[in-house]
Design a protein around this motif. Structure first.
Motif, PDB file in Angstrom:
ATOM      1  N   VAL B 367      18.348  15.732  90.463  1.00 14.40           N
ATOM      2  CA  VAL B 367      19.016  16.840  89.784  1.00 14.40           C
ATOM      3  C   VAL B 367      17.982  17.645  89.019  1.00 14.40           C
ATOM      4  O   VAL B 367      17.380  17.154  88.077  1.00 14.40           O
ATOM      5  CB  VAL B 367      20.113  16.328  88.825  1.00 14.40           C
ATOM      6  CG1 VAL B 367      20.776  17.496  88.106  1.00 14.40           C
ATOM      7  CG2 VAL B 367      21.141  15.518  89.583  1.00 14.40           C
ATOM      8  N   LYS B 368      17.767  18.851  89.489  1.00 16.90           N
ATOM      9  CA  LYS B 368      16.813  19.709  88.784  1.00 16.90           C
ATOM     10  C   LYS B 368      17.558  20.425  87.672  1.00 16.90           C
ATOM     11  O   LYS B 368      18.690  20.832  87.839  1.00 16.90           O
ATOM     12  CB  LYS B 368      16.194  20.714  89.751  1.00 16.90           C
ATOM     13  CG  LYS B 368      15.279  20.045  90.731  1.00 16.90           C
ATOM     14  CD  LYS B 368      14.629  21.059  91.655  1.00 16.90           C
ATOM     15  CE  LYS B 368      14.098  20.350  92.886  1.00 16.90           C
ATOM     16  NZ  LYS B 368      14.248  21.183  94.088  1.00 16.90           N
ATOM     17  N   GLY B 369      16.921  20.538  86.565  1.00 15.93           N
ATOM     18  CA  GLY B 369      17.567  21.136  85.389  1.00 15.93           C
ATOM     19  C   GLY B 369      18.045  22.545  85.632  1.00 15.93           C
ATOM     20  O   GLY B 369      17.493  23.281  86.437  1.00 15.93           O
ATOM     21  N   THR B 370      19.113  22.885  84.974  1.00 18.22           N
ATOM     22  CA  THR B 370      19.605  24.247  85.019  1.00 18.22           C
ATOM     23  C   THR B 370      19.385  24.814  83.632  1.00 18.22           C
ATOM     24  O   THR B 370      20.115  24.485  82.711  1.00 18.22           O
ATOM     25  CB  THR B 370      21.100  24.271  85.348  1.00 18.22           C
ATOM     26  OG1 THR B 370      21.307  23.412  86.456  1.00 18.22           O
ATOM     27  CG2 THR B 370      21.577  25.658  85.681  1.00 18.22           C
ATOM     28  N   THR B 372      19.413  27.971  82.727  1.00 12.57           N
ATOM     29  CA  THR B 372      20.096  29.230  82.436  1.00 12.57           C
ATOM     30  C   THR B 372      21.494  29.036  81.861  1.00 12.57           C
ATOM     31  O   THR B 372      21.978  29.846  81.107  1.00 12.57           O
ATOM     32  CB  THR B 372      20.210  30.075  83.717  1.00 12.57           C
ATOM     33  OG1 THR B 372      20.381  29.185  84.800  1.00 12.57           O
ATOM     34  CG2 THR B 372      18.978  30.909  83.917  1.00 12.57           C
ATOM     35  N   VAL B 373      22.145  27.936  82.257  1.00 10.58           N
ATOM     36  CA  VAL B 373      23.500  27.713  81.779  1.00 10.58           C
ATOM     37  C   VAL B 373      23.424  26.846  80.531  1.00 10.58           C
ATOM     38  O   VAL B 373      22.661  25.889  80.488  1.00 10.58           O
ATOM     39  CB  VAL B 373      24.349  27.001  82.853  1.00 10.58           C
ATOM     40  CG1 VAL B 373      25.808  26.974  82.458  1.00 10.58           C
ATOM     41  CG2 VAL B 373      24.186  27.692  84.194  1.00 10.58           C
ATOM     42  N   SER B 375      25.344  24.542  77.467  1.00 13.73           N
ATOM     43  CA  SER B 375      26.537  23.786  77.092  1.00 13.73           C
ATOM     44  C   SER B 375      26.882  23.966  75.623  1.00 13.73           C
ATOM     45  O   SER B 375      27.766  23.280  75.123  1.00 13.73           O
ATOM     46  CB  SER B 375      26.306  22.288  77.323  1.00 13.73           C
ATOM     47  OG  SER B 375      25.726  22.041  78.554  1.00 13.73           O
ATOM     48  N   ARG B 377      28.404  25.969  73.624  1.00 11.04           N
ATOM     49  CA  ARG B 377      29.750  26.292  73.173  1.00 11.04           C
ATOM     50  C   ARG B 377      30.630  25.028  73.175  1.00 11.04           C
ATOM     51  O   ARG B 377      31.357  24.753  72.231  1.00 11.04           O
ATOM     52  CB  ARG B 377      30.329  27.347  74.127  1.00 11.04           C
ATOM     53  CG  ARG B 377      31.524  28.055  73.591  1.00 11.04           C
ATOM     54  CD  ARG B 377      32.027  29.079  74.609  1.00 11.04           C
ATOM     55  NE  ARG B 377      33.290  29.557  74.148  1.00 11.04           N
ATOM     56  CZ  ARG B 377      33.446  30.593  73.339  1.00 11.04           C
ATOM     57  NH1 ARG B 377      32.402  31.283  72.941  1.00 11.04           N
ATOM     58  NH2 ARG B 377      34.626  30.943  72.919  1.00 11.04           N
ATOM     59  N   PHE B 378      30.534  24.291  74.252  1.00 17.11           N
ATOM     60  CA  PHE B 378      31.288  23.051  74.382  1.00 17.11           C
ATOM     61  C   PHE B 378      30.924  22.093  73.247  1.00 17.11           C
ATOM     62  O   PHE B 378      31.794  21.482  72.632  1.00 17.11           O
ATOM     63  CB  PHE B 378      30.958  22.417  75.746  1.00 17.11           C
ATOM     64  CG  PHE B 378      31.666  21.125  76.023  1.00 17.11           C
ATOM     65  CD1 PHE B 378      32.924  21.118  76.587  1.00 17.11           C
ATOM     66  CD2 PHE B 378      31.067  19.906  75.716  1.00 17.11           C
ATOM     67  CE1 PHE B 378      33.580  19.922  76.860  1.00 17.11           C
ATOM     68  CE2 PHE B 378      31.715  18.710  75.974  1.00 17.11           C
ATOM     69  CZ  PHE B 378      32.977  18.720  76.552  1.00 17.11           C
TER      70      PHE B 378
END
Lengths: 347, 675
Positions: B367-370, B372-373, B375, B377-378
């Motif tokens: 799993v390569k990091g994302t 741009t998105v 978390s 707010r969550f």
């Protein structure tokens, strides 16, 4: 003037010994050792004494001072000790009475499950992204390869709103019937590699009973890169299920149909009640269906205008209520929305 | 879909246990829901996904089984028939809705019970035998998935078939005895005068085959799936026939099954085939639909090691015409009944599911990091929820859809809201424009069940015509926290909830809040406030009026409600910076004054800061007094003024001077009396 040091010492000793509290002792200290006390007076008189008397009196005074000081110190300690023990005897508390303060509240069990599931995937490198509940028909259906007037839409019965979609004449906004439109939003905005989980509320016009609700929660996951394979789907979701349901859980991937994935699968876990032998909870199957998943359909990539053939991806989705019901043995979905605090308090 | 094991064996030589068969079907995507016994024979109940109409019949299922177990498929023999040259009068007015229509006129049929074996077959799939004619059509439907319909030919006025759209308001009494009103969105089969069947869905009563029927007209056709689906939905019926047409029947089966049924009717009902008509629109040959499948791609997508010959075998057994292009590539032409297979991935899925997903490898992805998105707010929301729970609040989750009538019950009449087009009940007719009804509902339920001390909150959406906004709703009611050291029971009030709301807002870094007394229809007059942040309203807080509580049947005196808009706050990065800790001591001076009740403390504070130059750093509120020792239109307020300088230790004279000035202003401006 001459001093009978022996007698003075004796008197002081008696007085100090018989002092019954710290106040009396302090008075005695002032009497003997204070600025205007007896010893001060003795020392003051030294200058008037003869050369022979001086060292004798001086020596006696020193001894007296040391003796009285030591006596007072000792007595002080004794009295302090005594007072301490007396006062603490007065202040015994009942340690068994209840504590006072804030009693903790409770997070809603559904959100606890959402948090827990998201945490597992965050630890695996996913990030959390949330989309709106009011969606377009395009995001909820079209982009996900669910054509209008196709029987596959039956599984996604949907609440339409009276608000027209200004960008698509004749179409109306709707309440998303699954969290999958969140995938579309993420893909339209970002290029791979992508690893997101999308938790949220979804809506379907289902008649409410013990196992149906017109509002419920889902968590969607999406992993896109250049070389994502079906074997990864099996590996990832096995890792998740073992983390969430325990190492002993058995799993199976069963082919299924979803318009937005190909190949598609449903994930079953061995029934936690009967260990897979078959019971009423699992409908005698021995297996419990817990999520849907698959490899992202090329049509979905086309809809979000990803370059053709460049990426592959996996996607999965699960119902939060079902997870909570399985985990805690809750047999009626309506409990979640009734919010009886006696229910909320338990979990 | 019911699958009797015995019937299946007509087409595949199979000798495995019913459990094994069930397991393999399930693991190939044809989930076995349960296994029943009918007349001592095992019958599997299958769930067929909507993409597989070809599995809604015995032959289709047998084909799957033949692929799964690598056995040969025995196709039922249609028999041979010589078609008469005489034509039935058929006119298709809507060729798009009905691209193929085969009508066969069979005379002098002998209506009688069907032979035993056929009756048993039908019973094993849950159909009731009626007579040989009806049973033959049902048998063919179950065997090969092509719906058929038999008309009593003598009742067709003009002896004619017209396939057309219904007229507006046209009526038909269908076989179930219901009189139905049609419209032009519905395709019908008509005779010269009237509709005699709703195409693909259900026949009409007027032309049904009865014991007295002598001559029949047998229909085998292809109807447009979308048209049938819409019509069935419109009429609110689903039949074995419509279920298959709307999923798509095998275009090549129309003629094949027409022959099969005709032969059966000739054999079992002694009929004589007199005339026939085959109307096929758009007869132009469909281009061959060939799909290439690269073995490398199969294994890249599956992460497996499947051989070309394995793939070829699976596809051939499933009815695909397969040719080898090179050693790594096959070309497969899907059979006419597999409209769901269009691309290479579809073929890959066929191979994967027949091999079995459980036989495919398992592997962890990298799993390569994302980046741009985010978390955040969550997580911000989670922290607020945790903080409120630490304060003793219970989180609730309530329905976002509500009954519009509750708005009036909440004093929210006239609020703008979004309406749902297709609610199942009135309880789902609008999207809630406020948290108030949902939370009052929870309070009412709990109070009635004896839980009277409530601190509840929800973070969810409220909806306006312009969009949805994430919102915090809170209600406090009942007693303040219990403390046995102080047994006086005090009810929660405005300030308890205000404290919680301030705590939440301060977590979000939201300083600069102002509270303005505001009368809202659902608050007790004088006990409600609007909360402003940087001059924009972000929320409300107040005590719910007794009228509203009465309307909700909540027998509780104090119910305090707050609603805070978190939509923007959750998205904002909290701005923080370090300020040096003061090096010089502060000087605290208390002020006790009597002041008119209608002057809010905020105004005193504002004035004090204005007059306090830069020396006044903080005002701490200490006490409010109302009662005998003060006139009834006044209240006593006690608060501390904190003076401090970052430059030096303040002298008494300096502080006195400023303090005097502030007190003086409070007296002259607000008529306050220093006590």
């Amino acid at each position: 003037m001459s001093w009978n040091f022996e007698e003075i010492t004796l008197t002081a000793q008696n007085e100090i010994q018989s002092a019954s509290d710290l106040k009396t002792l302090e008075d005695l200290r002032i009497k003997y050792l204070g600025r205007k006390g007896l010893l001060a007076e003795i020392y003051a008189g030294l200058s008037q004494l003869s050369v022979e008397e001086k060292p004798l009196v001086g020596k006696g005074a020193n001894i007296l001072r040391n003796t009285v000081t030591a006596l007072i110190e000792q007595k002080y300690k004794d009295l302090e000790e005594k007072e301490k023990s007396q006062s603490s005897a007065k202040q015994i508390i009942d340690v068994t009475l209840p504590g006072v303060g804030v009693s903790m509240g409770h997070e809603h069990v559904l959100n606890q499950i959402v948090d827990e599931i998201c945490e597992v995937f965050e630890a695996l490198g996913f990030v959390i992204h949330e989309g709106p509940e009011v969606e377009t028909e395009f995001n909820n259906f079209t982009a996900l390869n669910i054509p209008i007037d196709h029987p596959s839409r039956d599984a996604f019965d949907t609440f339409y709103l009276e608000t027209p979609d200004p960008e698509r004449p004749g179409r109306y906004f709707l309440l998303r019937s699954h969290t999958s439109p969140g995938q579309i939003r993420v893909m339209e905005k970002f290029q791979p590699p992508l690893a997101v989980v999308i938790p949220g509320k979804v809506y379907r016009p289902d008649a409410v009973d013990a196992s149906h609700s017109f509002m419920f929660h889902q968590i969607e996951g999406l992993l896109i890169d250049k070389d994502i394979q079906f074997s990864h789907l099996k590996g990832l979701l096995s890792a998740f299920c073992k983390r969430f349901f325990g190492e002993k859980i058995q799993m199976r991937f069963r082919p299924h149909f979803f318009p937005f994935t190909e190949p598609s699968a449903e994930v079953d876990i061995s029934c936690y009640i009967c260990d897979g032998k078959g019971c009423s909870v699992c409908g005698r199957k021995g297996w419990l269906e817990i999520m849907g998943c698959g490899m992202v359909h090329p049509k979905v990539f086309e809809a979000v205008k990803y370059p053709k053939g460049k990426y592959t991806g996996l996607a999965f989705g699960m119902g939060v209520e079902r997870m909570a019901m399985l985990r805690y043995g809750i047999d009626d979905i309506r409990m979640f929305y009734e919010n009886d605090v006696r229910f909320l308090r338990q979990l | 879909m019911k699958l009797p094991y015995l019937w299946l064996k007509d087409y595949v030589p199979l000798n495995v246990s019913i459990e094994k068969l069930a397991h393999r079907l399930t693991m190939a995507g044809l989930e076995v829901e349960k296994i029943e016994e009918v007349d001592g024979e095992a019958v599997l109940e299958l769930e067929i996904t909507p993409n597989r109409p070809d599995c809604l019949n015995m032959v289709g299922l047998a084909r799957e089984v033949s692929a799964i177990f690598n056995k040969d498929l025995k196709f039922p023999k249609a028999g041979l028939t010589r078609w008469p040259s005489q034509k039935v009068d058929v006119k298709v007015e809507d060729p798009q809705g009905c691209p193929r229509y085969i009508a066969t006129l069979i005379r002098n049929v002998n209506i009688a019970p069907a032979p035993e074996p056929m009756q048993r077959r039908l019973q094993s799939v849950g159909l009731r035998p009626i007579n040989n004619l009806v049973d033959i059509t049902n048998f063919c439907l179950m065997e090969q998935g092509q719906p058929l319909h038999a008309f009593d030919y003598d009742k067709l006025i003009g002896g004619k078939i017209i396939v057309r759209r219904a007229h507006q308001g046209e009526e038909i009494t269908t076989l179930d005895g219901i009189r139905r009103v049609l419209d032009p969105s519905i395709l019908v089969i008509a005779d010269e005068r009237r509709a005699v069947a709703v195409a693909g869905i259900i026949g009409g009563e007027g032309t049904q085959v009865t014991e007295k029927t002598k001559n029949i007209l047998l229909e085998s056709a292809y109807f447009d799936p979308i048209l049938i689906r819409r019509a069935a939905r419109r009429l609110g019926i689903s039949t074995d026939s419509s279920y298959r047409f709307e999923r798509g029947v095998d275009a090549e089966g129309v003629e094949r099954v027409a022959i099969r049924a005709t032969v059966l009717i000739k054999d079992l009902a002694e009929g004589k085939v007199e005339a026939r008509r085959d109307v096929a629109v758009g007869k132009e040959k469909k281009a061959k639909k060939e799909i290439s499948i690269r073995n490398a791609q199969v294994n890249a997508l599956l992460g497996a090691n499947v051989s070309v010959s394995q793939s070829r075998q699976v596809l051939q057994k499933l009815g695909f015409r397969v040719s080898t292009e090179d050693k790594d590539k096959l070309v497969a032409e899907p059979p006419s009944f597999r409209g769901d297979v269009r691309r290479e991935v579809d073929l890959i899925e066929e191979i994967a599911r027949v091999i079995g997903y459980d036989a495919l490898p398992m592997d962890m992805p990298l799993v390569k990091g994302t980046t741009t998105v985010s978390s955040s707010r969550f997580h911000r929301r989670s922290r607020i929820r945790q903080a409120l729970c630490s304060q003793g609040c219970y989180e609730v989750v309530t329905y976002a859809l509500i009954n519009s009538s509750v708005l009036e019950k909440c004093g929210l009449k006239g609020h703008r809201f979004v309406r749902v087009q297709n609610p199942l009940t009135q309880e789902q007719e609008i999207l809630r424009p406020s948290m108030l009804p949902s939370l009052l509902n929870v309070v009412g339920l709990n109070v009635r069940r004896g839980e009277k001390n409530l601190r509840i909150f929800e973070i969810g959406k409220v909806y306006a015509p312009l969009g949805e906004r994430e919102t915090l709703g809170m209600i406090f009611s009942g007693q303040q926290k219990e403390d046995w050291r102080n047994p006086t029971r005090i009810d929660v009030d405005f300030y308890d909830l205000k404290g919680s709301v301030e705590a939440v807002l301060s977590m979000l870094g939201s300083d600069g809040l102002t509270w303005v007394s505001t009368d809202l229809p659902f608050f007790v007059v004088g006990q409600g406030a609007q909360i402003y942040r940087k001059d924009r309203p972000v929320g409300i807080l107040g005590r719910i009026s007794p009228d509203i509580l009465k309307a909700w049947d909540i027998k509780q005196d104090k119910v305090i409600f707050a609603q805070v808009d978190l939509e923007d706050l959750l998205g904002e990065e909290r701005h923080r910076e370090y300020h040096p800790i003061p090096a010089y001591p502060s000087v605290v001076r208390d002020v006790s004054l009597a002041i008119k009740k209608d002057i809010p403390f905020q105004r005193l504070k504002d004035l004090a800061f204005q007059e306090g130059s830069h020396l006044l750093t903080e005002i701490r509120f200490l006490e409010q007094y109302e009662g005998e020792k003060i006139s009834s239109d006044e209240r006593g307020l006690v608060f501390s003024l904190v003076y401090q300088s970052s430059q030096r230790t303040l002298t008494d004279e300096e502080v006195n001077q400023v303090h005097e000035k502030i007190c003086q202003s409070l007296v002259t401006r607000f008529g306050a009396r220093i006590r």
